[in-house]
Design a protein around this motif. Structure first.
Motif, PDB file in Angstrom:
ATOM      1  N   GLU A   1      37.507  41.788  37.806  1.00 40.66           N
ATOM      2  CA  GLU A   1      36.567  42.621  37.062  1.00 40.66           C
ATOM      3  C   GLU A   1      36.404  42.189  35.605  1.00 40.66           C
ATOM      4  O   GLU A   1      37.295  41.572  35.021  1.00 40.66           O
ATOM      5  N   GLU A   2      35.268  42.580  35.033  1.00 43.33           N
ATOM      6  CA  GLU A   2      35.001  42.353  33.612  1.00 43.33           C
ATOM      7  C   GLU A   2      36.101  43.014  32.797  1.00 43.33           C
ATOM      8  O   GLU A   2      36.539  44.125  33.105  1.00 43.33           O
TER       9      GLU A   2
ATOM     10  N   THR B   1      37.697  40.554  43.828  1.00 41.67           N
ATOM     11  CA  THR B   1      36.929  40.692  42.596  1.00 41.67           C
ATOM     12  C   THR B   1      37.855  40.704  41.394  1.00 41.67           C
ATOM     13  O   THR B   1      38.848  41.431  41.379  1.00 41.67           O
TER      14      THR B   1
ATOM     15  N   SER C   1      34.062  38.360  37.353  1.00 42.33           N
ATOM     16  CA  SER C   1      33.309  38.969  36.254  1.00 42.33           C
ATOM     17  C   SER C   1      34.129  38.971  34.977  1.00 42.33           C
ATOM     18  O   SER C   1      33.603  39.201  33.902  1.00 42.33           O
TER      19      SER C   1
ATOM     20  N   THR D   1      39.126  41.791  32.581  1.00 42.82           N
ATOM     21  CA  THR D   1      40.387  41.308  33.140  1.00 42.82           C
ATOM     22  C   THR D   1      40.563  39.837  32.810  1.00 42.82           C
ATOM     23  O   THR D   1      39.628  39.048  32.932  1.00 42.82           O
TER      24      THR D   1
END
Length: 108
Positions: free
Chosen positions: A12-13, A10, A31, A15
């Motif tokens: 992440e938002e 993942t 994300s 990043t």
């Protein structure tokens, strides 16, 4: 059941990841923002969420690429699903293509 869950990587938002090439034998969920100079190869599924953005080409020869965010590059995959908030700006090479109402595809 955790034995049946497929592991995933993942991003992440919030990043931002920049790489020349990225390869994973697992599924990938984006994300955040991913900038690939060459290509991203995923042996399983790739999901670009509403907040996700990929700049670069993606390859998932045996998987499903789901785009609810933004893909600025080509997609080579078994199946491509462009969700209602998804945008794909690049060439698409797939066996099965699903575009939900509102989803956008540009390229060849």
């Amino acid at each position: 059941d955790s034995l049946n869950e497929v592991p995933s990587t993942t991003i992440e938002e919030g990043t931002i990841l920049r790489a020349e090439t990225l390869s994973s034998s697992n599924s990938i969920v984006v994300s955040g923002q991913l900038e690939i100079l060459d290509y991203l190869e995923c042996e399983r599924n790739l999901q670009v969420t509403k907040t996700g953005r990929i700049l670069g080409d993606v390859i998932a020869p045996n998987g499903v690429v789901t785009v609810d965010g933004d893909l600025q590059g080509s997609a080579k995959c078994e199946k491509l699903i462009v969700g209602p908030t998804g945008k794909v700006a690049g060439d698409v090479h797939c066996f099965d293509l699903i575009t939900r109402p509102g989803g956008k595809i540009g390229g060849d």
